[in-house]
Design a protein around this motif. Structure first.
Motif, PDB file in Angstrom:
ATOM      1  N   ALA A  15       0.903  -1.371  -0.098  1.00 20.82           N
ATOM      2  CA  ALA A  15       0.235  -0.268   0.525  1.00 20.82           C
ATOM      3  C   ALA A  15       0.945   1.066  -0.101  1.00 20.82           C
ATOM      4  O   ALA A  15       0.423   2.089  -0.860  1.00 20.82           O
ATOM      5  CB  ALA A  15      -1.202   0.518   1.344  1.00 20.82           C
ATOM      6  N   LEU A  16       1.371   1.331   0.766  1.00 25.38           N
ATOM      7  CA  LEU A  16       3.160   2.453   0.460  1.00 25.38           C
ATOM      8  C   LEU A  16       4.059   2.606  -0.780  1.00 25.38           C
ATOM      9  O   LEU A  16       4.528   3.521  -0.310  1.00 25.38           O
ATOM     10  CB  LEU A  16       3.638   2.127   1.924  1.00 25.38           C
ATOM     11  N   SER A  17       3.936   1.218  -1.578  1.00 26.80           N
ATOM     12  CA  SER A  17       4.647   1.782  -2.458  1.00 26.80           C
ATOM     13  C   SER A  17       4.610   2.107  -3.630  1.00 26.80           C
ATOM     14  O   SER A  17       5.367   2.843  -4.827  1.00 26.80           O
ATOM     15  CB  SER A  17       5.115   0.742  -2.565  1.00 26.80           C
ATOM     16  N   ASP A  18       3.556   3.123  -3.725  1.00 21.76           N
ATOM     17  CA  ASP A  18       2.927   3.833  -4.573  1.00 21.76           C
ATOM     18  C   ASP A  18       2.597   5.707  -3.853  1.00 21.76           C
ATOM     19  O   ASP A  18       2.048   6.001  -2.953  1.00 21.76           O
ATOM     20  CB  ASP A  18       1.436   3.539  -4.879  1.00 21.76           C
ATOM     21  N   ARG A  58      -8.223  -1.969   2.215  1.00 18.73           N
ATOM     22  CA  ARG A  58      -7.216  -3.444   3.002  1.00 18.73           C
ATOM     23  C   ARG A  58      -6.211  -3.473   3.334  1.00 18.73           C
ATOM     24  O   ARG A  58      -6.151  -4.377   4.433  1.00 18.73           O
ATOM     25  CB  ARG A  58      -7.098  -4.136   1.707  1.00 18.73           C
ATOM     26  N   ALA A  59      -4.914  -2.862   3.347  1.00 22.35           N
ATOM     27  CA  ALA A  59      -3.906  -2.498   4.333  1.00 22.35           C
ATOM     28  C   ALA A  59      -4.151  -2.091   6.056  1.00 22.35           C
ATOM     29  O   ALA A  59      -3.088  -2.804   6.663  1.00 22.35           O
ATOM     30  CB  ALA A  59      -2.793  -1.301   3.350  1.00 22.35           C
ATOM     31  N   GLY A  60      -5.475  -1.803   6.531  1.00 19.94           N
ATOM     32  CA  GLY A  60      -5.686  -1.421   7.228  1.00 19.94           C
ATOM     33  C   GLY A  60      -5.286   0.177   7.836  1.00 19.94           C
ATOM     34  O   GLY A  60      -5.080   0.280   8.941  1.00 19.94           O
ATOM     35  N   LEU A  61      -5.199   0.895   7.077  1.00 22.04           N
ATOM     36  CA  LEU A  61      -4.151   2.455   6.829  1.00 22.04           C
ATOM     37  C   LEU A  61      -5.633   3.206   7.233  1.00 22.04           C
ATOM     38  O   LEU A  61      -4.908   4.297   7.460  1.00 22.04           O
ATOM     39  CB  LEU A  61      -3.056   2.101   5.723  1.00 22.04           C
TER      40      LEU A  61
END
Length: 112
Positions: A15-18, A58-61
């Motif tokens: 999720a954080l890669s973008d 979905r990642a919960g962030l």
């Protein structure tokens, strides 16, 4: 780390890669935003922004809630802290390896 923890880490770091998702996360951590308002900040379709929001969710962030016809998104600070904790654990391992290399280089037998 358990298999579930590893899956969670994969989801978080994916999720954080973008860049767009990181920007969306920064915005929703600063305050709740409608998905429509978020979409206005990007040169992409509403559907594309929705997909980015879904990955973060979905990642919960990020958490979404519905108010009437609007979907409101807010960031989950605890989830961000868990990412920070994972990185701190990795840093500790790395620092331990560096310290060991320093010890080996400083030992009197290093030249042998």
């Amino acid at each position: 780390m358990s298999e579930n923890d590893e899956d969670r880490a994969d989801a978080l770091f994916h999720a954080l890669s973008d860049r767009t998702r990181r920007d969306i996360l920064r915005r929703v951590l600063a305050g709740e935003h409608s998905v429509t308002a978020l979409a206005e900040n990007y040169d992409m379709s509403f559907a594309a922004v929705q997909k980015h929001v879904a990955v973060l969710e979905r990642a919960g962030l990020l958490v979404k809630r519905r108010v009437g016809r609007q979907q409101l998104a807010s960031g989950d600070v605890q989830a961000v802290r868990s990412v920070s904790a994972m990185l701190a654990d990795i840093e500790q391992i790395w620092r331990g390896h560096i310290a060991r290399v320093d010890e080996l280089l400083a030992s009197p037998h290093a030249d042998d």
